[in-house]
Design a protein around this motif. Structure first.
Motif, mmCIF file in Angstrom:
data_model
loop_
_atom_site.group_PDB
_atom_site.id
_atom_site.type_symbol
_atom_site.label_atom_id
_atom_site.label_comp_id
_atom_site.label_asym_id
_atom_site.label_seq_id
_atom_site.Cartn_x
_atom_site.Cartn_y
_atom_site.Cartn_z
ATOM 1 N N PHE A 83 4.539 0.914 -7.767
ATOM 2 C CA PHE A 83 5.416 1.612 -6.834
ATOM 3 C C PHE A 83 5.097 3.104 -6.888
ATOM 4 O O PHE A 83 4.874 3.662 -7.969
ATOM 5 C CB PHE A 83 6.884 1.406 -7.218
ATOM 6 N N THR A 84 5.096 3.733 -5.727
ATOM 7 C CA THR A 84 4.800 5.157 -5.627
ATOM 8 C C THR A 84 6.028 5.881 -5.081
ATOM 9 O O THR A 84 6.750 5.339 -4.242
ATOM 10 C CB THR A 84 3.602 5.361 -4.686
ATOM 11 N N LEU A 85 6.259 7.101 -5.577
ATOM 12 C CA LEU A 85 7.361 7.904 -5.059
ATOM 13 C C LEU A 85 6.992 8.467 -3.704
ATOM 14 O O LEU A 85 5.866 8.914 -3.497
ATOM 15 C CB LEU A 85 7.643 9.089 -5.981
ATOM 16 N N VAL A 93 2.888 10.354 -7.711
ATOM 17 C CA VAL A 93 3.599 9.908 -8.903
ATOM 18 C C VAL A 93 4.023 8.463 -8.719
ATOM 19 O O VAL A 93 4.571 8.092 -7.682
ATOM 20 C CB VAL A 93 4.815 10.820 -9.173
ATOM 21 N N LEU A 99 5.769 4.745 -10.541
ATOM 22 C CA LEU A 99 6.665 4.217 -11.574
ATOM 23 C C LEU A 99 5.818 3.488 -12.606
ATOM 24 O O LEU A 99 4.919 2.724 -12.247
ATOM 25 C CB LEU A 99 7.692 3.261 -10.966
#
Lengths: 501, 501
Positions: free
Chosen positions: B186-188, B205, B207
């Motif tokens: 998962f990416t921000l 960034v 997770l």
């Protein structure tokens, strides 16, 4: 027994274990072995012509002086601080001060050397440099000690909660809620083309800003719950008290029906864990006290170096002597309790330097300066209670909820817990447990009722009076260890503009 | 003393506390109070003409039978399961079976009723319905017990690590690494227009998918570290063993220089915590055993209801009787250890139903079916070691790293720990601690060295032989509690397509 169990588990004794057993005349150790083996990193090295002394640290909280003489003396020439080694030889009563035993090295192997450019030096480095080298700063005495204390403090709180019948619940990080309807939240990118053309989740998903709302759900079945869990705020502010990723200690208690009892519970947690840290004979508490003293001594040394490099004379001894545990005593008695209205009157009367403006100060709450003044005024932690409702989130119970008729106070049954030197340490409230009143509050705060159906369900089915509080974990660790910046008590700090590694 | 401490802390006795004190003839209780007060939710209700019996549950792990008769009898007519109440009256030896004492209600207040549409019923509900109502399913006996056991298991592991000199470190959730260079992350979302026009972080960034790489950094100073921390995988697969958000228990140990010792450590952790759960006299262990029995009984009841509604006859008693702790015994002895090559030979010879194809099976590792067969074959947990390097991530140490000359095995010093009924429970390895070899491995795996400079630094400065392992926490809770789906042992499960609340 202990030795054989260790052998069974594949774990060798630590440096601390070796020193404790060898130093304690009453320890039920087997006949002192002819040779002990200790592995660790060289923290410091003093090499003389015929003998060298290496301070060996394996992170276990103790260090061991290794003596290299005779045939072992030349080994010291290949060592430097930071190198990792494995030393064997007899443990012997130490002739030096500061340690009971030392290792007379007979066999040595260097496991890992130190290439050029190693940023960790005996000389204190600026905190900003260490933060940029977060992957290596664990190797400083202060950071190693901070990590051990952080762990010990969590264990003390876990014990306290277990002894008081709370269940630890892992609240979710990913959430379709944004908790308080306020604050800046991080959102997941939903485009995962490698996985699927559909979004992974059907709705936008955020990183939690607080576990509270979720924690209220199991509280309506388990009665008393808490969580020590990551939380996230996309706050661009660069302060010493905020991180983008931090830990929160949050608790919820069912069947508590008044704010005073909730304050009693929060106060008991602080008082009991601090008292244990200060006075317990357990190895955990003893080592934490030693580590807090190490951190304080390191701060004193840094300040002395800064003064020296600025050409200033050393501080007089009274200013140099660290009293690393003294500030903790303030949290072992009863805390002060004042209402927000009382605090405002006090501040208006006595805190003339920064005038307390009823407008806009009254609407925005207490300024940091006010919080500091209140703590200093009372000389201990202070609960400020019953803030105006418009300053606080939708879920807080009005102060007059239990009154036979509504009053005009317009306050909620909440608290901020202020700590000397820190300011806001914790905050909590009684929660609105009445279904219709909660719906009204959502509407007043402009929040969509549809998003909170699950939260309203808790009030539809077996609702109970309840309350809870949350504490910023890094602030707690800062306060206990006497440190000023939350970035220095977390393994890998993240803040606006910084997420290395 | 206990009573006064409780009063000080603002916490009333729990139902469990009341029952334990009243049932234990040797408890140092004050003279039995004329009246006790118990708050909780009505779990079940049996109303007769002159008397009603309400089973009161406050989540503390005990229930209390409340007897409503005489003037108190009419109260029962306003109650239904799920309602929250506060009852007062004398505790008295029970005439019924199944409980030592009961509360003769003299005063009662209904705190919260139950509106129509309450989904929690005495009748067992399908797991899928409960998952959709995760905020309410804590109120089922099985889920409440699962949450308590999950907590108790974590405490047992925390104790084990503390007793063995490990430090718990909070590894970061936000990371600029993607750990294994594999798996979906998962990416921000970096667009935070409300905050600033700049991205919040300078680089993408993600997770974390595992705390391991980060945990290796403090391990190079603290020696022994572990974390029980959230991890995330954007895997679209809908299996009973995968969640998008889950907890991982991960440990790293410095100065361990061979795989066999690492297996000893991982095995000791499992054996010691399971033995404690099975045999300890502590309240924690006793209550966990009771809760595991509750979960098993609930499963038996569900199955019976399913059979009944399908028109099938009840199972014979031998099949109905739950033996909820029997499966745990398998983890209290020494585990089997086989190499991957040995496992393949075994599977080829004996497991004919699903032929072990060397291609492509050999390249992809063991299939779930193979893992199950191996566990059943040995009748206990099995370490499968030394997998082919090409199946494993870049950071694993080659099996021949310590040999005087390289061998042609092409395997790495790693393990998967397989558990009966679960399959892969944990995995670990020795880590590549040699700087040049690690650089070569990054290149072989097509990973950019620039991204791993911090990780390489750990090998540049005081590198040490070390190893570690990780265990999926939900799989552990599933196995201990005898449950089949990881979604049912976590408070708020998240998987592809589902992130309610």
């Amino acid at each position: 027994m202990r030795v054989s169990r260790r052998a069974m588990s594949g774990l060798a004794p630590t440096v601390r274990g070796l020193v404790e057993v060898a130093s304690n005349p009453t320890s039920p150790s087997p006949a002192s072995p002819a040779s002990s083996t200790a592995s660790g990193w060289i923290r410091s090295l003093r090499a003389h012509k015929k003998v060298a002394f290496a301070e060996l640290d394996d992170g276990s909280g103790g260090t061991l002086q290794a003596v290299l003489k005779g045939a072992a003396r030349p080994i010291a020439d290949s060592l430097s601080p930071g190198a990792s080694v494995c030393f064997s030889g007899p443990l012997s009563p130490s002739k030096g001060s500061g340690q009971a035993v030392e290792l007379l090295v007979e066999e040595a192997s260097v496991l890992g050397g130190v290439e050029e450019g190693y940023p960790i030096q005996k000389k204190a480095l600026p905190a900003s440099v260490l933060r940029e080298n977060a992957h290596l700063r664990f190797r400083t005495g202060a950071m190693g000690a901070t990590m051990r204390v952080r762990d010990a403090l969590a264990r003390d709180w876990h014990d306290w909660f277990e002894n008081n019948d709370f269940i630890h619940v892992h609240t979710p990080i990913l959430t379709a809620n944004d908790c308080e309807g306020a604050g800046e939240v991080f959102t997941l990118s939903q485009s995962l083309p490698a996985v699927t053309k559909e979004p992974f989740f059907p709705r936008p998903v955020n990183l939690t800003v607080s576990g509270q709302l979720h924690l209220e759900a199991p509280t309506h079945a388990l009665g008393r719950t808490y969580t020590l869990s990551p939380a996230f705020r996309a706050e661009p502010s660069q302060t010493s008290r905020h991180l983008a990723e931090f830990y929160m200690l949050e608790a919820e208690v069912a069947f508590v029906d008044n704010l005073s009892s909730l304050l009693d519970i929060a106060e008991a947690g602080v008082r009991d864990t601090v008292s244990s840290l200060l006075h317990s004979d357990s190895g955990r508490a003893r080592r934490a006290r030693e580590d807090i003293a190490r951190i304080a001594a390191s701060q004193v040394a840094s300040e002395a170096e800064e003064r020296a490099s600025a050409g200033l004379p050393p501080l007089p001894p009274a200013c140099r002597e660290p009293t690393p545990l003294a500030h903790l005593e303030a949290a072992t008695g009863r805390f002060e309790r004042v209402t927000y209205a009382e605090a405002v009157i006090l501040l208006e009367k006595q805190h003339a330097e920064v005038p307390f403006e009823r407008t806009p100060g009254y609407e925005e709450g207490l300024a940091s300066e006010h919080e500091r003044w209140l703590c200093e005024h009372f000389g201990k932690p202070v609960f400020v209670t019953h803030y105006p409702a418009e300053q606080k989130p939708f879920y807080m119970l009005p102060s007059d909820a239990n009154a036979s008729a509504p009053t005009s106070s317009g306050t909620v049954a909440c608290f901020d817990l202020l700590f000397p030197g820190i300011g806001e340490m914790a905050g909590g409230s009684m929660r609105e447990h009445r279904l219709e009143a909660l719906k009204d509050s959502l509407a007043r705060h402009g929040l969509p009722e549809a998003e909170y159906q699950w939260y309203l369900d808790l009030r539809r089915f077996g609702s109970v009076p309840h309350g809870g509080w949350g504490m910023g974990w890094e602030r707690w660790v800062c306060w206990v260890t006497g440190q000023a910046n939350v970035r220095d008590v977390v393994a890998f700090p993240r803040w606006a503009g910084s997420c290395r590694f």
